[in-house]
Design an enzyme around this catalytic site. Structure first.
Site, short mmCIF file in Angstrom:
data_model
loop_
_atom_site.label_atom_id
_atom_site.label_comp_id
_atom_site.label_asym_id
_atom_site.label_seq_id
_atom_site.Cartn_x
_atom_site.Cartn_y
_atom_site.Cartn_z
N HIS A 38 40.08 -23.96 13.79
CA HIS A 38 40.45 -24.21 12.40
C HIS A 38 41.96 -24.29 12.18
O HIS A 38 42.48 -25.30 11.72
CB HIS A 38 39.88 -23.10 11.51
CG HIS A 38 38.39 -23.06 11.45
ND1 HIS A 38 37.60 -24.18 11.35
CD2 HIS A 38 37.54 -22.01 11.47
CE1 HIS A 38 36.33 -23.82 11.31
NE2 HIS A 38 36.27 -22.52 11.39
N THR A 66 15.69 -25.10 11.79
CA THR A 66 15.17 -23.85 11.23
C THR A 66 16.21 -22.74 11.23
O THR A 66 15.91 -21.61 10.84
CB THR A 66 13.93 -23.39 12.02
OG1 THR A 66 14.31 -23.20 13.40
CG2 THR A 66 12.81 -24.43 11.94
N GLY A 67 17.43 -23.05 11.66
CA GLY A 67 18.46 -22.03 11.79
C GLY A 67 19.26 -21.81 10.52
O GLY A 67 19.08 -22.47 9.49
N ASP A 68 20.21 -20.88 10.62
CA ASP A 68 20.98 -20.45 9.44
C ASP A 68 21.91 -21.54 8.93
O ASP A 68 22.05 -21.72 7.71
CB ASP A 68 21.79 -19.20 9.81
CG ASP A 68 22.41 -18.53 8.59
OD1 ASP A 68 21.65 -18.09 7.72
OD2 ASP A 68 23.65 -18.47 8.52
N GLY A 73 18.14 -27.62 15.52
CA GLY A 73 18.41 -26.31 14.91
C GLY A 73 18.05 -26.31 13.44
O GLY A 73 18.64 -25.56 12.66
N GLU A 96 39.89 -13.04 5.87
CA GLU A 96 38.52 -12.97 5.39
C GLU A 96 38.20 -11.52 5.01
O GLU A 96 38.54 -10.59 5.72
CB GLU A 96 37.54 -13.44 6.47
CG GLU A 96 37.71 -14.89 6.88
CD GLU A 96 36.69 -15.29 7.92
OE1 GLU A 96 35.67 -15.89 7.56
OE2 GLU A 96 36.90 -14.99 9.11
#
Length: 482
Positions: free
Chosen positions: A247, A22-24, A20, A223
């Site tokens: 989390h 090339t991913g974010d 991955g 958030e």
């Protein structure tokens, strides 16, 4: 570094493969993180980084280096230039990999290992969608790349108990549990380690860290951001699966654990898993699910969606230390602030000797210890003191410690950086174990089977109105009183 890892220790020679690439996630966190580790002198003395992606997204070595430079220039606190960048850039290569054609990746890994000499360890980081986990793990097993290797797995670790069990079976068919690193970047924050230091290194706190002195605990991660165009992911996940299991429950494990015999990984993880074993199944009656107004108008969202963008719940531990002490967990999107707090509320002493009028009594906040685990974080002790003047009137007061400015932060590590370093060192202290994640999905099953309906809330608020009823007779530490 973790308590078990002296800071001067560096990992053995490594070939790090980023699936991955090339991913974010690789662009925002992994490539900038590896570069910062290199500049800080914490990478192995000899290493190579191999990016990988399906053949349709393949890059050449020079293209991958340009991609990494752009990512680091945009998202790192360090500039990709000078000798440090020149040295890091030379370590980068690329090898495409499809299950039916892994040869380009095999060639790239082989070339990296030959450049290093000897037998460097392999570390695979699976920054890929969950649907691709099985095929990537299978490729690693079928090609022999999994030998002498460790693997970092991104969340979500399943979406319910059967899927978590299936994912673990897939991983264990190729990797031993000692080689699997389920990463949660929250646990790489300095302030999570500081929970352990605060409790176990200070006689001021450990004797009162129990049901005799603590009335309730809050773990609060609101958030400000919305779903940011991630409707496809979010519609299939929701806030509970995305945030609480991965989390907030992990943080609860560190807050609630018994003192480990050592700060080695096995002892820490044993105590954390005991917390999960004592966790009672979640009662849907003690859960508030919310959805911000306008969510159903987001592109890609079902106009009748029941997906929660907010969740607050009451969890209970059935053990000697915490019996009768509720843990209140809250997280959601499009809320009033983005914060990361753990709050321990202490039992109130008898205040009858103090003249408290109705207004003053309701305005006073009880004793509490607030751990801010946002970067760089801090610790606040809340207490009552006498207001200056002739009358004995109580007023709220605080003592505050901030990480910012207290230490040299030049080489402080972000969560991903810290955890990638720990994975290279083989330190699993801050990573989730298979039995722990399966137990968390087990206790979540009643909620997943019978979720209460979502309740609307306004963007920029603190969630549905019913959260005050959920936490009564206590009140949320957020919003701050000032």
């Amino acid at each position: 570094m973790s308590a078990a890892t002296p800071p001067e220790r560096r990992p053995d020679p490594h070939v790090i493969v980023l699936f991955g690439a090339t991913g974010d996630l690789a662009r925002r966190k992994l490539l900038p993180g590896l570069f910062h580790l290199a500049v800080a002198g914490l990478m192995p003395e000899h290493y190579r980084v191999v990016g990988s992606a399906p053949a349709a997204e393949a890059l050449g070595d020079e293209e991958f280096r340009a991609h990494a430079r752009d990512a680091i220039g945009e998202f790192s606190r360090l500039e990709p230039r000078g000798e440090a960048w020149d040295a890091f850039e030379k370590t980068l290569g690329f090898g495409a990999a499809d299950p039916e054609d892994p040869q380009p990746l095999l060639d790239a890994v082989r070339a990296a290992e030959q450049a290093l000499g000897g037998r460097p360890r392999r570390l695979f980081h699976l920054a890929v969608p969950p649907a691709a986990f099985a095929s990537v793990v299978g490729l690693l097993g079928d090609t022999g790349l999994a030998r002498n290797a460790r693997v970092i797995v991104e969340k979500p670790f399943g979406t319910d108990l059967p899927s978590a069990q299936a994912l673990n079976a897939t991983l264990h068919a190729v990797f031993d549990e000692s080689e699997v690193f389920r990463i949660d970047h929250f646990l790489g924050k300095e302030s999570v380690d500081n929970i352990l230091a605060l409790r176990f290194a200070n006689g001021l706190f450990e004797p009162i860290w129990n049901r005799d002195h603590i009335s309730h605990v809050q773990i609060d991660v609101p958030e400000e951001i919305g779903i940011e165009g991630r409707s496809r992911f979010f519609e299939g996940t929701g806030t509970f699966r995305d945030m609480v299991v991965t989390h907030l429950f992990q943080l609860m494990g560190f807050v609630a654990m018994e003192p480990p015999t050592t700060l080695e990984a096995h002892a820490l993880r044993d105590e954390k898993e005991k917390v999960y074993q004592s966790l009672r199944p979640l009662d849907p009656a003690h859960v508030v699910r919310g959805q911000y107004t306008g969510y159903r108008d987001e592109p890609g969202v079902d106009p009748h969606s029941d997906t929660e963008t907010f969740v607050a719940l009451r969890a209970e531990l059935d053990n000697w230390r915490w019996s009768g002490v509720p843990f209140f967990l809250r997280s959601g999107k499009s809320l009033a602030q983005g914060r990361h707090l753990v709050t321990l509320g202490f039992r109130e002493p008898v205040l009858r000797m103090f003249p408290l009028d109705a207004h003053r009594g309701s305005d006073l906040r009880g004793n509490g210890l607030v751990i801010d685990f946002d970067d760089p974080g801090g610790i606040t002790a809340r207490f009552l003191t006498k207001e200056p003047g002739p009358a004995m009137r109580l007023e709220n007061a605080e003592m505050v410690f901030h990480y910012a400015g207290s230490y040299n932060e030049e080489h402080a590590l972000e969560g991903y950086e810290r955890l990638i370093l720990d994975a290279m060192l083989g330190d699993q202290s801050l990573f989730t174990r298979s039995d722990g994640i399966e137990r968390l999905w087990e206790v979540a099953t009643p909620l997943l089977r019978e979720p209460p309906p979502v309740e609307p809330y306004a963007p920029g608020s603190w969630g549905p109105d019913r959260i005050r009823q959920l936490i009564a007779p206590y009140r949320w530490s957020l919003p701050d009183p000032h």
